[in-house]
Design a protein around this motif. Structure first.
Motif, PDB file in Angstrom:
ATOM      1  N   UNK A 193       4.031   2.990   7.582  1.00  0.00           N
ATOM      2  CA  UNK A 193       5.357   2.474   7.948  1.00  0.00           C
ATOM      3  C   UNK A 193       5.963   1.591   6.861  1.00  0.00           C
ATOM      4  N   UNK A 194       5.131   1.126   5.940  1.00  0.00           N
ATOM      5  CA  UNK A 194       5.620   0.265   4.866  1.00  0.00           C
ATOM      6  C   UNK A 194       6.112   1.018   3.646  1.00  0.00           C
ATOM      7  N   UNK A 195       6.113   2.330   3.719  1.00  0.00           N
ATOM      8  CA  UNK A 195       6.595   3.123   2.586  1.00  0.00           C
ATOM      9  C   UNK A 195       7.960   3.713   2.916  1.00  0.00           C
ATOM     10  N   UNK A 196       8.670   4.076   1.881  1.00  0.00           N
ATOM     11  CA  UNK A 196       9.988   4.674   2.107  1.00  0.00           C
ATOM     12  C   UNK A 196      10.026   6.145   1.722  1.00  0.00           C
ATOM     13  N   UNK A 197       8.853   6.688   1.401  1.00  0.00           N
ATOM     14  CA  UNK A 197       8.817   8.092   0.991  1.00  0.00           C
ATOM     15  C   UNK A 197       7.473   8.710   1.368  1.00  0.00           C
ATOM     16  N   UNK A 198       7.540   9.935   1.821  1.00  0.00           N
ATOM     17  CA  UNK A 198       6.301  10.660   2.119  1.00  0.00           C
ATOM     18  C   UNK A 198       5.544  11.016   0.851  1.00  0.00           C
ATOM     19  N   UNK A 199       6.191  10.870  -0.278  1.00  0.00           N
ATOM     20  CA  UNK A 199       5.546  11.154  -1.557  1.00  0.00           C
ATOM     21  C   UNK A 199       4.824   9.936  -2.124  1.00  0.00           C
ATOM     22  N   UNK A 200       5.036   8.770  -1.520  1.00  0.00           N
ATOM     23  CA  UNK A 200       4.399   7.545  -2.012  1.00  0.00           C
ATOM     24  C   UNK A 200       2.888   7.628  -1.821  1.00  0.00           C
ATOM     25  N   UNK A 201       2.127   7.177  -2.806  1.00  0.00           N
ATOM     26  CA  UNK A 201       0.662   7.192  -2.676  1.00  0.00           C
ATOM     27  C   UNK A 201       0.168   6.434  -1.441  1.00  0.00           C
ATOM     28  N   UNK A 202       0.819   5.327  -1.101  1.00  0.00           N
ATOM     29  CA  UNK A 202       0.401   4.551   0.071  1.00  0.00           C
ATOM     30  C   UNK A 202       0.619   5.352   1.352  1.00  0.00           C
ATOM     31  N   UNK A 203       1.671   6.137   1.403  1.00  0.00           N
ATOM     32  CA  UNK A 203       1.918   6.981   2.574  1.00  0.00           C
ATOM     33  C   UNK A 203       0.822   8.032   2.700  1.00  0.00           C
ATOM     34  N   UNK A 204       0.535   8.714   1.597  1.00  0.00           N
ATOM     35  CA  UNK A 204      -0.480   9.772   1.626  1.00  0.00           C
ATOM     36  C   UNK A 204      -1.859   9.223   1.975  1.00  0.00           C
ATOM     37  N   UNK A 205      -2.238   8.105   1.375  1.00  0.00           N
ATOM     38  CA  UNK A 205      -3.560   7.548   1.678  1.00  0.00           C
ATOM     39  C   UNK A 205      -3.601   6.996   3.100  1.00  0.00           C
ATOM     40  N   UNK A 206      -2.509   6.430   3.572  1.00  0.00           N
ATOM     41  CA  UNK A 206      -2.446   5.952   4.956  1.00  0.00           C
ATOM     42  C   UNK A 206      -2.568   7.085   5.952  1.00  0.00           C
ATOM     43  N   UNK A 207      -1.872   8.185   5.695  1.00  0.00           N
ATOM     44  CA  UNK A 207      -1.974   9.350   6.583  1.00  0.00           C
ATOM     45  C   UNK A 207      -3.379   9.936   6.574  1.00  0.00           C
ATOM     46  N   UNK A 208      -3.999   9.958   5.407  1.00  0.00           N
ATOM     47  CA  UNK A 208      -5.374  10.471   5.316  1.00  0.00           C
ATOM     48  C   UNK A 208      -6.318   9.592   6.135  1.00  0.00           C
ATOM     49  N   UNK A 209      -6.139   8.284   6.063  1.00  0.00           N
ATOM     50  CA  UNK A 209      -6.996   7.382   6.833  1.00  0.00           C
ATOM     51  C   UNK A 209      -6.730   7.510   8.333  1.00  0.00           C
ATOM     52  N   UNK A 210      -5.479   7.648   8.737  1.00  0.00           N
ATOM     53  CA  UNK A 210      -5.174   7.868  10.154  1.00  0.00           C
ATOM     54  C   UNK A 210      -5.859   9.130  10.660  1.00  0.00           C
ATOM     55  N   UNK A 211      -5.773  10.194   9.893  1.00  0.00           N
ATOM     56  CA  UNK A 211      -6.403  11.456  10.274  1.00  0.00           C
ATOM     57  C   UNK A 211      -7.911  11.293  10.387  1.00  0.00           C
ATOM     58  N   UNK A 212      -8.511  10.568   9.450  1.00  0.00           N
ATOM     59  CA  UNK A 212      -9.959  10.343   9.466  1.00  0.00           C
ATOM     60  C   UNK A 212     -10.380   9.544  10.694  1.00  0.00           C
ATOM     61  N   UNK A 213      -9.676   8.454  10.980  1.00  0.00           N
ATOM     62  CA  UNK A 213     -10.020   7.617  12.133  1.00  0.00           C
ATOM     63  C   UNK A 213      -9.863   8.412  13.429  1.00  0.00           C
TER      64      UNK A 213
END
Length: 126
Positions: free
Chosen positions: A78-98
């Motif tokens: 939620x703290x990113x402004x783009x789906x291309x941002x590294x923080x977005x991608x790593x956050x989504x990967x962690x959500x999927x893992x959890x």
């Protein structure tokens, strides 16, 4: 930490009330959507998915480490402004893992049975 609930709607609802009382209304609305879809197409899978989704939410929130990981990742997304941002991608990967870890845990619990077609990243209303 509360014990892992049995895989029944009532047990999951009681557990959710202990750890996230504010989400009971959301759980009920999601159940109504699942019930409506199940009636419309005659398939119980919608209700099985609903129970899997909420059982996994309880599994995440009832334990401090997965809960902290989930909320940190959600904040990063939620703290990113783009789906291309590294923080977005790593956050989504962690959500999927959890979420995957939570689903494996609830299905490994005695009395649980894996539901074919249950999707990990689906949320109510999506």
């Amino acid at each position: 930490m509360i014990p892992r609930p049995e895989r029944t709607p009532d047990a999951v609802r009681v557990a959710l009330a202990h750890i996230a009382l504010h989400r009971l209304g959301e759980m009920e609305r999601h159940k109504e959507q699942a019930l409506t879809a199940a009636i419309a197409d005659g398939k119980i899978g919608h209700l099985q998915h609903w129970l899997t989704y909420w059982h996994a939410r309880v599994e995440i929130e009832r334990r401090p480490d997965p809960s902290a990981r989930y909320h940190r990742a959600l904040a990063a997304v939620h703290g990113t402004d783009s789906r291309d941002a590294p923080a977005f991608r790593s956050g989504m990967a962690e959500l999927t893992t959890v979420e995957a870890e939570a689903q494996r845990a609830v299905f490994a619990f005695p009395g649980s049975s894996k539901v074919s077609g249950a999707r990990g990243r689906s949320e109510p209303g999506r």
